[in-house]
Design a protein around this motif. Structure first.
Motif, PDB file in Angstrom:
ATOM      1  N   LYS A   1      39.842 102.185  94.571  1.00 51.95           N
ATOM      2  CA  LYS A   1      39.402 101.973  93.746  1.00 51.95           C
ATOM      3  C   LYS A   1      40.273 100.454  94.050  1.00 51.95           C
ATOM      4  N   ASN A   2      40.516 100.579  94.961  1.00 53.19           N
ATOM      5  CA  ASN A   2      41.007  98.984  95.172  1.00 53.19           C
ATOM      6  C   ASN A   2      40.869  98.555  96.744  1.00 53.19           C
ATOM      7  N   LYS A   3      39.558  98.819  97.177  1.00 53.38           N
ATOM      8  CA  LYS A   3      39.422  98.549  98.216  1.00 53.38           C
ATOM      9  C   LYS A   3      39.697  98.605  98.967  1.00 53.38           C
ATOM     10  N   GLY A   4      40.434  98.666  99.487  1.00 52.78           N
ATOM     11  CA  GLY A   4      41.810  99.931 101.069  1.00 52.78           C
ATOM     12  C   GLY A   4      43.226  98.456 100.725  1.00 52.78           C
ATOM     13  N   LYS A   5      43.635  98.595  99.580  1.00 49.14           N
ATOM     14  CA  LYS A   5      44.536  97.502  98.789  1.00 49.14           C
ATOM     15  C   LYS A   5      45.377  98.415  98.119  1.00 49.14           C
ATOM     16  N   ILE A   6      47.132  98.269  98.275  1.00 52.05           N
ATOM     17  CA  ILE A   6      47.795  98.946  97.827  1.00 52.05           C
ATOM     18  C   ILE A   6      48.672  97.957  96.864  1.00 52.05           C
ATOM     19  N   ASP A   7      48.741  98.436  95.704  1.00 50.88           N
ATOM     20  CA  ASP A   7      49.681  98.164  94.856  1.00 50.88           C
ATOM     21  C   ASP A   7      50.119  98.755  94.436  1.00 50.88           C
ATOM     22  N   PHE A   8      51.546  98.798  94.796  1.00 48.95           N
ATOM     23  CA  PHE A   8      52.540  99.537  94.136  1.00 48.95           C
ATOM     24  C   PHE A   8      52.840 100.070  93.017  1.00 48.95           C
ATOM     25  N   LYS A   9      52.946  98.816  92.114  1.00 46.21           N
ATOM     26  CA  LYS A   9      53.068  98.721  90.683  1.00 46.21           C
ATOM     27  C   LYS A   9      51.897  99.650  89.649  1.00 46.21           C
ATOM     28  N   LEU A  10      50.707  99.269  90.454  1.00 46.53           N
ATOM     29  CA  LEU A  10      49.622  99.970  90.036  1.00 46.53           C
ATOM     30  C   LEU A  10      49.271 101.660  90.804  1.00 46.53           C
ATOM     31  N   LEU A  11      50.541 101.534  91.755  1.00 51.50           N
ATOM     32  CA  LEU A  11      49.989 102.914  91.894  1.00 51.50           C
ATOM     33  C   LEU A  11      50.911 103.996  91.200  1.00 51.50           C
ATOM     34  N   GLN A  12      52.211 103.041  91.095  1.00 48.87           N
ATOM     35  CA  GLN A  12      52.922 103.962  89.993  1.00 48.87           C
ATOM     36  C   GLN A  12      52.211 105.082  89.006  1.00 48.87           C
ATOM     37  N   GLU A  13      51.715 103.477  88.371  1.00 48.53           N
ATOM     38  CA  GLU A  13      50.682 103.560  86.857  1.00 48.53           C
ATOM     39  C   GLU A  13      49.672 105.264  87.153  1.00 48.53           C
ATOM     40  N   ASP A  14      49.194 105.085  88.508  1.00 46.92           N
ATOM     41  CA  ASP A  14      47.906 106.138  88.931  1.00 46.92           C
ATOM     42  C   ASP A  14      48.810 107.483  88.969  1.00 46.92           C
ATOM     43  N   PHE A  15      50.010 107.530  89.172  1.00 44.59           N
ATOM     44  CA  PHE A  15      50.454 108.893  89.857  1.00 44.59           C
ATOM     45  C   PHE A  15      51.052 109.465  88.014  1.00 44.59           C
ATOM     46  N   LYS A  16      50.721 108.493  87.437  1.00 45.65           N
ATOM     47  CA  LYS A  16      52.031 108.754  85.910  1.00 45.65           C
ATOM     48  C   LYS A  16      49.812 109.035  85.238  1.00 45.65           C
ATOM     49  N   ASN A  17      49.129 108.409  84.836  1.00 39.72           N
ATOM     50  CA  ASN A  17      48.115 108.941  84.597  1.00 39.72           C
ATOM     51  C   ASN A  17      47.169 110.441  84.909  1.00 39.72           C
ATOM     52  N   TYR A  18      47.611 110.506  86.499  1.00 39.46           N
ATOM     53  CA  TYR A  18      46.947 111.378  87.288  1.00 39.46           C
ATOM     54  C   TYR A  18      47.853 112.811  86.429  1.00 39.46           C
ATOM     55  N   ARG A  19      48.892 113.040  86.233  1.00 32.91           N
ATOM     56  CA  ARG A  19      49.842 113.916  85.775  1.00 32.91           C
ATOM     57  C   ARG A  19      50.011 113.790  84.011  1.00 32.91           C
ATOM     58  N   ASN A  20      49.602 112.142  83.588  1.00 32.30           N
ATOM     59  CA  ASN A  20      48.877 113.128  81.698  1.00 32.30           C
ATOM     60  C   ASN A  20      47.851 113.401  82.560  1.00 32.30           C
ATOM     61  N   ASN A  21      46.286 112.826  82.473  1.00 27.71           N
ATOM     62  CA  ASN A  21      45.572 113.917  82.702  1.00 27.71           C
ATOM     63  C   ASN A  21      45.708 114.920  82.944  1.00 27.71           C
ATOM     64  N   MET A  22      46.857 115.761  83.700  1.00 31.95           N
ATOM     65  CA  MET A  22      46.171 116.999  83.906  1.00 31.95           C
ATOM     66  C   MET A  22      46.565 118.224  82.971  1.00 31.95           C
TER      67      MET A  22
END
Length: 174
Positions: free
Chosen positions: A151-172
């Motif tokens: 999604k981020n073209k090979g870049k890691i944004d650790f703050k956004l990654l934490q949000e992605d973890f949370k969003n994935y969990r919430n969507n499950m």
């Protein structure tokens, strides 16, 4: 290379605070000849082996530990410890979980992006996965990391990654 060390601790608020073991200069120089990026496997009291980096601090080098390692082998700051250091020749400089290896194998695009990251960032992400005991969580988090990279073209944004973890969990949740 084996030596008798002592657990010491950096004062809080210093860069690299926490428990550490100073590496004798002759041991450090000898290991530099055989390590690729100062990564070593550190065995304490013939009990536990952890992957670490030999780091500089002023006029000496050290291995940074953490409270969990000290607790596991029942030692404290100030205690003597038998230390064995050897070059870490593993692919990532630390063990990678089978679950993360499988996710990397099953997603060539994500794997390609992961392997373009710096070795330090790769190790950080592997550590994020390794801290979980649940196989399902390791798979889930590995999947989210690769999706984040795509999604981020090979870049890691650790703050956004934490949000992605949370969003994935919430969507499950059902």
């Amino acid at each position: 290379m084996k030596f008798q060390g002592k657990i010491d601790s950096f004062a809080e608020n210093n860069l690299g605070h926490g428990p550490y073991i100073e590496i004798p200069e002759d041991v450090y120089k000898e290991l530099l000849k055989t390590t690729i990026d100062k990564r070593v496997k550190c065995t304490l009291n013939n009990t536990i082996t952890v992957s670490r980096a030999m780091a500089p601090k002023g006029n000496f080098h050290y291995i940074l530990l953490n409270k969990e390692v000290l607790k596991e082998i029942k030692i404290n700051v100030g205690d003597a410890v038998l230390v064995e250091l050897q070059p870490d020749e593993s692919k990532y400089g630390m063990p990678i979980s089978e679950e993360m290896e499988e996710v990397l194998f099953s997603d060539p695009d994500g794997s390609n992006l992961f392997h373009k990251l710096t070795p330090g960032v790769q190790r950080t992400l592997i550590h994020v996965i390794n801290k979980f005991k649940s196989s399902n969580l390791k798979i889930e988090r590995s999947f989210v990391i690769l999706e984040h990279l795509k999604k981020n073209k090979g870049k890691i944004d650790f703050k956004l990654l934490q949000e992605d973890f949370k969003n994935y969990r919430n969507n499950m949740k059902f």
